[in-house]
Design a protein around this motif. Structure first.
Motif, mmCIF file in Angstrom:
data_model
loop_
_atom_site.group_PDB
_atom_site.id
_atom_site.type_symbol
_atom_site.label_atom_id
_atom_site.label_comp_id
_atom_site.label_asym_id
_atom_site.label_seq_id
_atom_site.Cartn_x
_atom_site.Cartn_y
_atom_site.Cartn_z
ATOM 1 N N MET A 1 -7.328 3.385 1.314
ATOM 2 C CA MET A 1 -6.992 2.366 0.322
ATOM 3 C C MET A 1 -5.911 2.872 -0.632
ATOM 4 O O MET A 1 -4.916 2.203 -0.882
ATOM 5 C CB MET A 1 -8.253 1.973 -0.449
ATOM 6 C CG MET A 1 -7.993 1.060 -1.633
ATOM 7 S SD MET A 1 -7.590 -0.606 -1.154
ATOM 8 C CE MET A 1 -9.232 -1.231 -0.821
ATOM 9 N N ARG A 2 -6.134 4.086 -1.176
ATOM 10 C CA ARG A 2 -5.170 4.630 -2.131
ATOM 11 C C ARG A 2 -3.796 4.809 -1.479
ATOM 12 O O ARG A 2 -2.769 4.500 -2.090
ATOM 13 C CB ARG A 2 -5.687 5.969 -2.675
ATOM 14 C CG ARG A 2 -4.764 6.563 -3.730
ATOM 15 C CD ARG A 2 -5.302 7.902 -4.254
ATOM 16 N NE ARG A 2 -4.429 8.429 -5.292
ATOM 17 C CZ ARG A 2 -4.511 8.091 -6.571
ATOM 18 N NH1 ARG A 2 -5.455 7.249 -6.949
ATOM 19 N NH2 ARG A 2 -3.675 8.600 -7.462
ATOM 20 N N GLU A 3 -3.814 5.294 -0.254
ATOM 21 C CA GLU A 3 -2.546 5.507 0.463
ATOM 22 C C GLU A 3 -1.806 4.190 0.635
ATOM 23 O O GLU A 3 -0.582 4.122 0.480
ATOM 24 C CB GLU A 3 -2.844 6.135 1.830
ATOM 25 C CG GLU A 3 -1.600 6.486 2.621
ATOM 26 C CD GLU A 3 -1.956 7.185 3.931
ATOM 27 O OE1 GLU A 3 -1.223 6.990 4.901
ATOM 28 O OE2 GLU A 3 -2.968 7.914 3.961
ATOM 29 N N LEU A 4 -2.541 3.127 0.953
ATOM 30 C CA LEU A 4 -1.915 1.814 1.124
ATOM 31 C C LEU A 4 -1.352 1.307 -0.205
ATOM 32 O O LEU A 4 -0.234 0.781 -0.259
ATOM 33 C CB LEU A 4 -2.943 0.819 1.678
ATOM 34 C CG LEU A 4 -2.455 -0.612 1.902
ATOM 35 C CD1 LEU A 4 -1.278 -0.647 2.879
ATOM 36 C CD2 LEU A 4 -3.591 -1.486 2.421
ATOM 37 N N LEU A 5 -2.122 1.462 -1.279
ATOM 38 C CA LEU A 5 -1.652 1.014 -2.589
ATOM 39 C C LEU A 5 -0.402 1.777 -3.018
ATOM 40 O O LEU A 5 0.532 1.212 -3.605
ATOM 41 C CB LEU A 5 -2.770 1.185 -3.619
ATOM 42 C CG LEU A 5 -3.992 0.277 -3.431
ATOM 43 C CD1 LEU A 5 -5.082 0.635 -4.426
ATOM 44 C CD2 LEU A 5 -3.592 -1.185 -3.576
ATOM 45 N N GLU A 6 -0.384 3.053 -2.718
ATOM 46 C CA GLU A 6 0.795 3.853 -3.055
ATOM 47 C C GLU A 6 2.013 3.394 -2.248
ATOM 48 O O GLU A 6 3.141 3.375 -2.759
ATOM 49 C CB GLU A 6 0.512 5.331 -2.793
ATOM 50 C CG GLU A 6 -0.455 5.943 -3.802
ATOM 51 C CD GLU A 6 -0.810 7.383 -3.476
ATOM 52 O OE1 GLU A 6 -1.407 8.059 -4.338
ATOM 53 O OE2 GLU A 6 -0.507 7.828 -2.342
ATOM 54 N N VAL A 8 2.516 0.338 -1.209
ATOM 55 C CA VAL A 8 2.958 -0.924 -1.821
ATOM 56 C C VAL A 8 3.768 -0.633 -3.075
ATOM 57 O O VAL A 8 4.836 -1.209 -3.307
ATOM 58 C CB VAL A 8 1.750 -1.824 -2.154
ATOM 59 C CG1 VAL A 8 2.200 -3.049 -2.947
ATOM 60 C CG2 VAL A 8 1.045 -2.263 -0.880
ATOM 61 N N ALA A 9 3.262 0.278 -3.906
ATOM 62 C CA ALA A 9 3.951 0.618 -5.152
ATOM 63 C C ALA A 9 5.327 1.206 -4.886
ATOM 64 O O ALA A 9 6.273 0.978 -5.639
ATOM 65 C CB ALA A 9 3.103 1.601 -5.950
ATOM 66 N N ALA A 10 5.456 1.923 -3.760
ATOM 67 C CA ALA A 10 6.736 2.551 -3.427
ATOM 68 C C ALA A 10 7.682 1.595 -2.705
ATOM 69 O O ALA A 10 8.816 1.957 -2.402
ATOM 70 C CB ALA A 10 6.486 3.781 -2.557
ATOM 71 N N GLY A 11 7.191 0.379 -2.427
ATOM 72 C CA GLY A 11 8.027 -0.598 -1.729
ATOM 73 C C GLY A 11 8.118 -0.364 -0.237
ATOM 74 O O GLY A 11 8.945 -0.970 0.452
ATOM 75 N N GLU A 12 7.232 0.497 0.296
ATOM 76 C CA GLU A 12 7.263 0.790 1.737
ATOM 77 C C GLU A 12 6.456 -0.231 2.527
ATOM 78 O O GLU A 12 6.682 -0.407 3.724
ATOM 79 C CB GLU A 12 6.694 2.191 1.974
ATOM 80 C CG GLU A 12 7.519 3.291 1.306
ATOM 81 C CD GLU A 12 6.803 4.634 1.316
ATOM 82 O OE1 GLU A 12 5.638 4.668 1.751
ATOM 83 O OE2 GLU A 12 7.407 5.626 0.875
ATOM 84 N N VAL A 13 5.516 -0.888 1.884
ATOM 85 C CA VAL A 13 4.681 -1.915 2.518
ATOM 86 C C VAL A 13 4.678 -3.133 1.607
ATOM 87 O O VAL A 13 4.496 -3.001 0.386
ATOM 88 C CB VAL A 13 3.238 -1.405 2.734
ATOM 89 C CG1 VAL A 13 2.339 -2.526 3.236
ATOM 90 C CG2 VAL A 13 3.226 -0.238 3.713
ATOM 91 N N SER A 14 4.898 -4.321 2.185
ATOM 92 C CA SER A 14 4.916 -5.538 1.374
ATOM 93 C C SER A 14 3.497 -5.945 0.976
ATOM 94 O O SER A 14 2.504 -5.487 1.566
ATOM 95 C CB SER A 14 5.557 -6.685 2.161
ATOM 96 O OG SER A 14 4.707 -7.078 3.217
ATOM 97 N N VAL A 15 3.415 -6.810 -0.011
ATOM 98 C CA VAL A 15 2.104 -7.302 -0.450
ATOM 99 C C VAL A 15 1.415 -8.043 0.692
ATOM 100 O O VAL A 15 0.214 -7.889 0.920
ATOM 101 C CB VAL A 15 2.267 -8.220 -1.675
ATOM 102 C CG1 VAL A 15 0.944 -8.885 -2.025
ATOM 103 C CG2 VAL A 15 2.789 -7.418 -2.865
ATOM 104 N N ALA A 16 2.189 -8.854 1.439
ATOM 105 C CA ALA A 16 1.597 -9.613 2.551
ATOM 106 C C ALA A 16 1.048 -8.688 3.625
ATOM 107 O O ALA A 16 -0.046 -8.912 4.163
ATOM 108 C CB ALA A 16 2.648 -10.545 3.147
#
Length: 255
Positions: A1-6, A8-16
């Motif tokens: 979970m934390r890795e995914l949130l990070e 998203v925060a870094a712009g590497e994964v979109s919110v969708a």
């Protein structure tokens, strides 16, 4: 979970994409896209064009590419196809977009999308040119599920010689989708001549009593051969069912 949130925060994964990884679906402007359908069911999610605006189809298509690397839209018209091209050109300029002629299907692949590859062949057969739309939709789905697709067109029962000289090709297929309108006799004839599973696809051609595919569907349901049938014009369902059979055949060949 934390890795995914990070990510998203870094712009590497979109919110969708993050939402789809966590919940299996992604929420966009036009609704929630089932991004986990192929993993859960083995059948890719598709966007039905009927009753949707061009903007809604385009929005769902970009969500599909963003979350699964691929978008499949069915029963689209020219305005919807243009909207999909324009939206993807803006959001995913590297995606390849293909409009499959009369079937009205639109398929888009992200540049890093790896299509499935199945060692099996789906034959898609039509009784006549009027069956091209749902048959084309079935062919697109089976191909997107990784099967090799062979088309055998215009072999209706009004002249049996047209199908007799195609028997060798029909018998090479691992599963067949056979589309027919009017009285819908062709799937019964084919199913009596081959040893592969046959999926009857009734088409809404015909007129008067039993018209618009009703007689074709009734004939397939009452077939004296071993035959399964889908609903009238249900090319997506027929293609997906054939794709599942093809995948099982391919898995068996791989041992």
């Amino acid at each position: 979970m934390r890795e995914l949130l990070e990510a998203v925060a870094a712009g590497e994964v979109s919110v969708a994409e993050a939402e789809s990884r966590l919940s299996g679906y992604a929420t966009g402007d036009a609704g929630r896209f089932d991004a986990a359908r192929e993993t859960r069911r083995g059948v890719p999610e598709a966007i039905l064009g009927d009753a949707k605006t061009p903007a809604e189809v385009a929005s769902l298509a970009t969500t599909a590419v963003e979350t699964t690397g691929r978008a499949i839209a069915t029963r689209t018209d020219a305005d919807q196809q243009t909207a999909v091209r324009e939206r993807l050109a803006e959001d995913h300029p590297d995606a390849g977009v293909t409009v499959h002629g009369r079937s009205g299907a639109v398929v888009a692949h992200a540049d890093d999308f790896e299509p499935p590859d199945v060692d099996a062949t789906v034959g898609v057969v039509t009784a006549g040119t009027s069956d091209a739309v749902p048959a084309g939709e079935a062919a697109v789905l089976a191909r997107e599920m990784g099967a090799t697709v062979e088309r055998v067109d215009d072999v209706g029962v009004a002249a049996l010689t047209r199908i007799v000289d195609q028997l060798d090709r029909l018998r090479e297929a691992d599963v067949l989708v056979v589309a027919a309108g009017r009285e819908g006799a062709l799937p019964t004839v084919v199913a009596g001549l081959v040893n592969a599973p046959v999926i009857g696809l009734p088409v809404s051609t015909g007129y008067g009593h039993g018209g618009e595919g009703e007689a074709a569907l009734s004939g397939m349901l009452q077939s004296c051969t071993v035959l399964s049938a889908v609903n009238v014009d249900a090319g997506f369902v027929a293609g997906a069912q054939a794709g599942l059979v093809a995948r099982a055949v391919g898995d068996a060949r791989e041992g």
